[in-house]
Enzyme design. Structure first.
Site, PDB file in Angstrom:
ATOM      1  N   GLU A 130      13.879  31.516  38.145  1.00 20.92           N
ATOM      2  CA  GLU A 130      14.885  32.324  38.840  1.00 20.92           C
ATOM      3  C   GLU A 130      15.949  32.755  37.842  1.00 20.92           C
ATOM      4  O   GLU A 130      16.700  31.927  37.342  1.00 20.92           O
ATOM      5  CB  GLU A 130      15.532  31.488  39.948  1.00 20.92           C
ATOM      6  CG  GLU A 130      14.565  30.941  40.972  1.00 20.92           C
ATOM      7  CD  GLU A 130      15.030  29.605  41.554  1.00 20.92           C
ATOM      8  OE1 GLU A 130      16.087  29.574  42.199  1.00 20.92           O
ATOM      9  OE2 GLU A 130      14.348  28.594  41.353  1.00 20.92           O
ATOM     10  N   HIS A 149      21.873  28.499  47.606  1.00 23.06           N
ATOM     11  CA  HIS A 149      21.229  29.786  47.885  1.00 23.06           C
ATOM     12  C   HIS A 149      21.868  30.592  49.021  1.00 23.06           C
ATOM     13  O   HIS A 149      21.175  31.125  49.892  1.00 23.06           O
ATOM     14  CB  HIS A 149      19.739  29.572  48.163  1.00 23.06           C
ATOM     15  CG  HIS A 149      18.961  29.091  46.970  1.00 23.06           C
ATOM     16  ND1 HIS A 149      19.312  29.368  45.678  1.00 23.06           N
ATOM     17  CD2 HIS A 149      17.822  28.326  46.885  1.00 23.06           C
ATOM     18  CE1 HIS A 149      18.445  28.819  44.847  1.00 23.06           C
ATOM     19  NE2 HIS A 149      17.539  28.175  45.536  1.00 23.06           N
ATOM     20  N   HIS A 181      13.275  34.365  44.528  1.00 24.03           N
ATOM     21  CA  HIS A 181      12.779  32.986  44.519  1.00 24.03           C
ATOM     22  C   HIS A 181      11.259  32.924  44.671  1.00 24.03           C
ATOM     23  O   HIS A 181      10.735  32.128  45.463  1.00 24.03           O
ATOM     24  CB  HIS A 181      13.470  32.197  45.641  1.00 24.03           C
ATOM     25  CG  HIS A 181      13.584  30.740  45.376  1.00 24.03           C
ATOM     26  ND1 HIS A 181      12.497  29.933  45.116  1.00 24.03           N
ATOM     27  CD2 HIS A 181      14.668  29.929  45.322  1.00 24.03           C
ATOM     28  CE1 HIS A 181      12.916  28.696  44.930  1.00 24.03           C
ATOM     29  NE2 HIS A 181      14.230  28.665  45.045  1.00 24.03           N
TER      30      HIS A 181
HETATM   31  C1  GLA Z   1      15.895  26.068  43.840  1.00 19.77           C
HETATM   32  C2  GLA Z   1      16.592  24.797  43.579  1.00 19.77           C
HETATM   33  C3  GLA Z   1      15.677  23.655  43.867  1.00 19.77           C
HETATM   34  C4  GLA Z   1      15.138  23.731  45.272  1.00 19.77           C
HETATM   35  C5  GLA Z   1      14.473  25.052  45.477  1.00 19.77           C
HETATM   36  C6  GLA Z   1      14.037  25.215  46.903  1.00 19.77           C
HETATM   37  O1  GLA Z   1      15.001  26.370  42.860  1.00 19.77           O
HETATM   38  O2  GLA Z   1      17.104  24.698  42.286  1.00 19.77           O
HETATM   39  O3  GLA Z   1      16.382  22.451  43.721  1.00 19.77           O
HETATM   40  O4  GLA Z   1      16.177  23.603  46.185  1.00 19.77           O
HETATM   41  O5  GLA Z   1      15.349  26.086  45.146  1.00 19.77           O
HETATM   42  O6  GLA Z   1      13.378  24.092  47.394  1.00 19.77           O
END
Ligand code: GLA
Length: 385
Positions: free
Chosen positions: A349, A140, A211
């Site tokens: 997402e 991210h 997110h």
């Molecule tokens: C995303 C990732 C997950 C986790 C979340 C935050 O969705 O794919 O593995 O890291 O973010 O916790």
């Protein structure tokens, strides 16, 4: 202009506004405590002003967004009896977002949403090193990714908020000055539309998303395994134990990953399947069935039998990460002192595939100077009675 004249103009404008709004659906007063929220968000961070901005439509849907990380802080929709339900997880104040553990609640994610293997990639013969903030991988956009930046507020009215952010050449290890714009729009057709745009002065990689963590029973409720989910995907990315796609996408048919017809999220979530074990549940990239590349197509739909609330996701993106909140474990205390327990939220997402910069067969995430990155995702809300 004399004060009295100005007052007369304002008074007639108010009458006009009242007449116009009386022709639409009956609008209830805001259920969000906008004054308290404003004082919980108004602060200066890194020399920039942070605030909270409200959108409201004529069906009593309300959204609160802070320009700190461009985060959706609250999303209130009426349930099947008309009761207002806040369906996103988050924190009560800016301080909590800054000081409590990072879960990317409601945030805009960039420069690269999802994972890049071993926190490195090459582009035009140069190798770039990123921060490894998720085991060996980059996740991210890194620790100071877009989710922790103060965005500039370009414009705001009752229906839309326009944000911009300049990510400087070299920030978090990425090449190129990237100019990003994100427009949130709440329509009277109950859509929360997110439009993403970016341009660069040097070839770079971009993969932007939001997110938001949803619980259609209301944030802070126990689980989302009782929700029905459909994902318009016949393939998904099988992953290694660090959640990096292991090559070409595989068929969902005959696996717990088949959501092509709606089923309960909980139905197969504890199956003895290698991929479920790797993800600790669902945490996978689903490859969307498209009518054409970049068309705004239906990606997923979700329904809570308890509140009757429905959510549809449409996107121009080729894929979607379905994450079933497997890392939530009750240690994060969110809005209204609610404990966010195991699988008490899900994320959908919209995205390009994880690790695309290192896997040349995946749709490209490279943005060249002179080109415009442009994607749209829409979350539409309703009720089934
Ligand atoms: C995303 C990732 C997950 C986790 C979340 C935050 O969705 O794919 O593995 O890291 O973010 O916790």
């Amino acid at each position: 202009m004399k004060k009295i004249q100005l007052m007369a103009i304002l008074a007639s404008a108010t009458i006009l506004m009242q007449c116009t709004s009386s022709s639409t659906a009956v609008e209830e007063p805001s259920v969000l405590d906008t004054t308290a929220l404003q004082s919980a968000y108004q602060q200066t961070v890194n020399g920039k002003n942070v605030g909270i901005y409200f959108l409201k439509n004529n069906n009593n849907i309300e959204v609160a967004i802070t320009n700190y990380g461009g985060r959706v802080v609250a999303l209130v929709v009426p349930d099947k009896s008309g009761n207002p339900i806040d369906i996103v997880l988050g924190y009560d104040s800016l301080d909590h977002y800054r000081n409590r553990n990072e879960a990317y609640f409601g945030a805009l994610i960039g420069r690269y949403g999802n994972r890049i293997a071993k926190a490195t990639f090459s582009l035009n013969g140069e190798t770039y090193k990123l921060a490894a903030n998720n085991g060996p991988n980059s996740l991210h956009g890194g620790p100071t990714g877009f989710h922790n930046q103060v965005w500039d507020v370009i414009s705001h009215d009752d229906h839309s908020l326009s944000l911009a952010y300049l990510s400087k050449d070299g920030e978090e290890g990425y090449p190129g000055n990237l100019n990003v714009k994100v427009i949130y729009t709440l329509t009277d057709a109950n859509e929360l539309k997110i439009e993403y745009e970016a341009t660069t002065d040097k070839a770079t990689i971009v993969n932007l998303t939001n997110h938001a963590y949803f619980n259609l029973n209301g944030q802070g409720n126990e689980t989302i395994t009782d929700h029905e989910l459909m994902i318009n995907a016949s393939k998904y990315s099988a992953v290694d134990s660090t959640l990096i796609p292991a090559g070409a996408p595989v068929e969902v048919k005959g696996t717990p990953f088949d959501f092509t017809t709606a089923k309960l999220i909980g139905k197969d979530i504890n199956t003895n399947h290698e991929q479920i074990k790797n993800g600790l549940g669902y945490d996978h990239n689903f490859v969307l069935t498209k009518t054409a590349e970049k068309n705004l197509d239906k990606a997923a739909s979700v329904y809570s039998p308890i509140t009757g609330i429905t959510m549809e996701v449409l996107t121009t993106e080729p894929a979607i990460q379905f994450y079933s909140g497997n890392f939530l474990d009750g240690t994060l205390i969110g809005k209204g002192n609610k404990k966010y327990g195991y699988r008490s939220a899900f994320c959908l997402e919209t995205q390009h595939y994880p690790d695309a910069p290192n896997q040349p067969d995946f749709p490209s995430t490279v943005l060249e100077p002179g080109k415009k990155y442009q994607t749209t995702t829409i979350y539409t809300f309703g009720v089934r009675k």
